[in-house]
Design an enzyme around this catalytic site. Structure first.
Site, PDB file in Angstrom:
ATOM      1  N   GLY A  42       0.825  -1.218   0.044  1.00 39.92           N
ATOM      2  CA  GLY A  42       0.086  -0.021  -0.049  1.00 39.92           C
ATOM      3  C   GLY A  42       0.872   1.442  -0.076  1.00 39.92           C
ATOM      4  O   GLY A  42       2.132   1.404   0.960  1.00 39.92           O
ATOM      5  N   LYS A  43       0.653   2.229  -0.867  1.00 39.30           N
ATOM      6  CA  LYS A  43       1.471   3.223  -0.991  1.00 39.30           C
ATOM      7  C   LYS A  43       1.835   4.281   0.132  1.00 39.30           C
ATOM      8  O   LYS A  43       2.923   4.393   0.567  1.00 39.30           O
ATOM      9  CB  LYS A  43       1.041   4.109  -2.027  1.00 39.30           C
ATOM     10  CG  LYS A  43       1.145   3.742  -3.463  1.00 39.30           C
ATOM     11  CD  LYS A  43       0.711   4.942  -4.602  1.00 39.30           C
ATOM     12  CE  LYS A  43       0.626   4.445  -5.940  1.00 39.30           C
ATOM     13  NZ  LYS A  43       2.054   3.906  -6.331  1.00 39.30           N
ATOM     14  N   SER A  45       1.268   3.148   3.457  1.00 35.98           N
ATOM     15  CA  SER A  45       2.078   2.175   4.306  1.00 35.98           C
ATOM     16  C   SER A  45       3.416   2.075   3.980  1.00 35.98           C
ATOM     17  O   SER A  45       4.317   2.258   4.812  1.00 35.98           O
ATOM     18  CB  SER A  45       1.282   0.783   4.321  1.00 35.98           C
ATOM     19  OG  SER A  45       1.753   0.129   5.407  1.00 35.98           O
ATOM     20  N   ASN A  46       3.806   1.773   2.467  1.00 34.03           N
ATOM     21  CA  ASN A  46       5.194   1.661   2.372  1.00 34.03           C
ATOM     22  C   ASN A  46       5.849   2.939   2.694  1.00 34.03           C
ATOM     23  O   ASN A  46       6.983   2.864   3.122  1.00 34.03           O
ATOM     24  CB  ASN A  46       5.207   1.554   0.925  1.00 34.03           C
ATOM     25  CG  ASN A  46       4.837   0.117   0.401  1.00 34.03           C
ATOM     26  OD1 ASN A  46       4.549  -0.698   1.266  1.00 34.03           O
ATOM     27  ND2 ASN A  46       4.360  -0.096  -0.948  1.00 34.03           N
ATOM     28  N   ARG A 227      16.658   7.680 -14.577  1.00 32.11           N
ATOM     29  CA  ARG A 227      17.165   9.162 -14.800  1.00 32.11           C
ATOM     30  C   ARG A 227      17.144   9.850 -13.600  1.00 32.11           C
ATOM     31  O   ARG A 227      17.685  10.801 -13.697  1.00 32.11           O
ATOM     32  CB  ARG A 227      16.175   9.800 -15.945  1.00 32.11           C
ATOM     33  CG  ARG A 227      16.415   9.046 -17.336  1.00 32.11           C
ATOM     34  CD  ARG A 227      15.240   9.350 -17.934  1.00 32.11           C
ATOM     35  NE  ARG A 227      14.985  10.752 -18.195  1.00 32.11           N
ATOM     36  CZ  ARG A 227      13.805  11.315 -18.351  1.00 32.11           C
ATOM     37  NH1 ARG A 227      12.638  10.558 -18.741  1.00 32.11           N
ATOM     38  NH2 ARG A 227      13.605  12.779 -18.693  1.00 32.11           N
ATOM     39  N   GLY A 228      16.903   9.264 -12.409  1.00 34.98           N
ATOM     40  CA  GLY A 228      16.856  10.173 -10.979  1.00 34.98           C
ATOM     41  C   GLY A 228      15.597  10.851 -10.921  1.00 34.98           C
ATOM     42  O   GLY A 228      14.525  10.351 -11.005  1.00 34.98           O
ATOM     43  N   ASP A 250      13.373  -5.649  -8.387  1.00 33.10           N
ATOM     44  CA  ASP A 250      11.753  -5.255  -8.301  1.00 33.10           C
ATOM     45  C   ASP A 250      11.645  -3.807  -8.028  1.00 33.10           C
ATOM     46  O   ASP A 250      12.153  -3.383  -7.115  1.00 33.10           O
ATOM     47  CB  ASP A 250      11.398  -5.979  -7.153  1.00 33.10           C
ATOM     48  CG  ASP A 250       9.739  -5.877  -7.128  1.00 33.10           C
ATOM     49  OD1 ASP A 250       9.118  -5.278  -7.803  1.00 33.10           O
ATOM     50  OD2 ASP A 250       9.050  -6.790  -6.336  1.00 33.10           O
ATOM     51  N   ASP A 256       7.707   4.989  -3.574  1.00 32.19           N
ATOM     52  CA  ASP A 256       7.399   4.890  -2.209  1.00 32.19           C
ATOM     53  C   ASP A 256       8.560   4.925  -1.267  1.00 32.19           C
ATOM     54  O   ASP A 256       8.842   5.628  -0.504  1.00 32.19           O
ATOM     55  CB  ASP A 256       6.492   3.694  -1.613  1.00 32.19           C
ATOM     56  CG  ASP A 256       5.219   3.635  -2.253  1.00 32.19           C
ATOM     57  OD1 ASP A 256       4.842   4.827  -2.518  1.00 32.19           O
ATOM     58  OD2 ASP A 256       4.838   2.475  -2.612  1.00 32.19           O
ATOM     59  N   ARG A 289      15.931  -5.311  -4.159  1.00 38.32           N
ATOM     60  CA  ARG A 289      15.092  -6.157  -3.128  1.00 38.32           C
ATOM     61  C   ARG A 289      14.024  -6.574  -3.525  1.00 38.32           C
ATOM     62  O   ARG A 289      13.242  -5.778  -4.152  1.00 38.32           O
ATOM     63  CB  ARG A 289      15.344  -5.801  -1.848  1.00 38.32           C
ATOM     64  CG  ARG A 289      16.743  -5.453  -1.392  1.00 38.32           C
ATOM     65  CD  ARG A 289      16.439  -4.693   0.074  1.00 38.32           C
ATOM     66  NE  ARG A 289      17.953  -4.424   0.532  1.00 38.32           N
ATOM     67  CZ  ARG A 289      18.240  -3.646   1.507  1.00 38.32           C
ATOM     68  NH1 ARG A 289      17.356  -2.858   2.182  1.00 38.32           N
ATOM     69  NH2 ARG A 289      19.506  -3.225   1.906  1.00 38.32           N
TER      70      ARG A 289
END
Length: 312
Positions: A42-43, A45-46, A227-228, A250, A256, A289
């Site tokens: 979840g955005k 939460s992350n 590209r940052g 990944d 997030d 990770r």
């Protein structure tokens, strides 16, 4: 931010069910995948977990169900040191996400069902009004209802709290929201949706960021993957390069991770561009990770990468 401390984040928790395969299946087709992982996501939460692991003092506002996925959420917050101002609901499932991860390059596609968090409303914001008003940073996104996000941003802005808005997932939003935002932080896909043109070159990125400023945002930060990121305000415009922390596995939680790191650095009084650099380092580690929240790096890891200067 004198006299204020901490980061308050409004958003959703969703249990991430991540499937790794060569491609997505077609309708009526079954594919064999090469891996499966279940973990907290979840955005909002992350972002909360990323900010806390990066050294921030974080409070997270949300809703979960009274079920195993909800217990997963509470365990994740306890482990990361996030204060969970989370309503547990009966008879409604905790949010969940289907995540496809391409086994060749780590790219992803996601479907989110917010569950209990889809019922977040202005009452959840009002119940945490004092916490928001006393924070140094308030941050939210668009996985929970827009009305709650706008209400919370309004409370924070009136109280002089620094506001960060992540307009994700991409959707049509009222222009009035931008005047409530000290920082608007979309990725290149989300900002293209907002401004109506592709963001594939530096010039297109600057043009998009300038449009966000004209809509009323204090600053625009566009994350650009490998590209940052572009930091763009009325006073300064700078591209910050991405860092190299190893093989990309990944990319699901990259945005997030960036936002959590950015908020943590900003809450410590770093300059915005320094905070963007800190966010880029946080994201660079996370993408090496699998998973989202579990991939968020610790402060010592971020500092080590920053000091190494290993940019792409």
């Amino acid at each position: 931010m004198s006299g204020r401390s901490g980061i308050v984040i409004l958003g959703i928790f969703a249990a991430d069910t991540a499937y790794t395969a060569k491609r997505l299946p077609h309708i009526a087709e079954t594919l064999l995948g090469s891996d499966f992982k279940l973990g907290p996501g979840g955005k909002g939460s992350n972002q909360a977990i990323a900010a806390a692991k990066a050294g921030g003092k974080v409070t997270f506002i949300s809703r979960i169900g009274n079920d195993p996925f909800g217990e997963m959420a509470l365990s994740a917050y306890a482990a990361a040191g996030v204060k969970a101002n989370v309503m547990k609901m009966e008879g409604v499932s905790t949010g969940a996400a289907f995540i496809f991860v391409n086994e060749d390059n780590g790219d992803n596609a996601i479907i989110v069902a917010p569950g209990a968090a889809g019922l977040i409303g202005v009452e959840d914001v009002d119940a945490n009004k004092a916490e928001i008003e006393n924070a140094a940073i308030f941050m939210t996104q668009l996985e929970q209802p827009l009305e709650a996000a706008v209400h919370a941003l309004s409370i924070a802005k009136r109280a002089g709290v620094t506001t960060i808005f992540n307009p994700a997932p991409a959707q049509t939003i009222p222009d009035e929201i931008y005047t409530l935002c000290d920082y608007v932080v979309p990725n290149e896909v989300e900002v293209a949706h907002i401004v109506g043109h592709a963001v594939e070159t530096d010039e297109q990125a600057r043009a998009a960021a300038e449009l966000l400023l004209r809509k009323g945002a204090g600053c625009a930060i566009i994350t650009l993957g490998a590209r940052g990121a572009l930091y763009h305000s009325a006073q300064q415009s700078a591209f910050v390069p991405a860092f190299s922390a190893g093989t990309v596995v990944d990319t699901t939680g990259a945005g997030d991770a960036f936002l959590g790191g950015f908020a943590a650095a900003l809450s410590e009084g770093r300059t915005p561009v320094e905070a963007v650099r800190f966010g880029c380092a946080t994201a660079a580690i996370a993408v090496t990770r699998p998973g989202t929240a579990p991939a968020m790096p610790l402060r010592a890891e971020i500092d080590e990468l920053l000091n190494s200067g290993r940019t792409l």
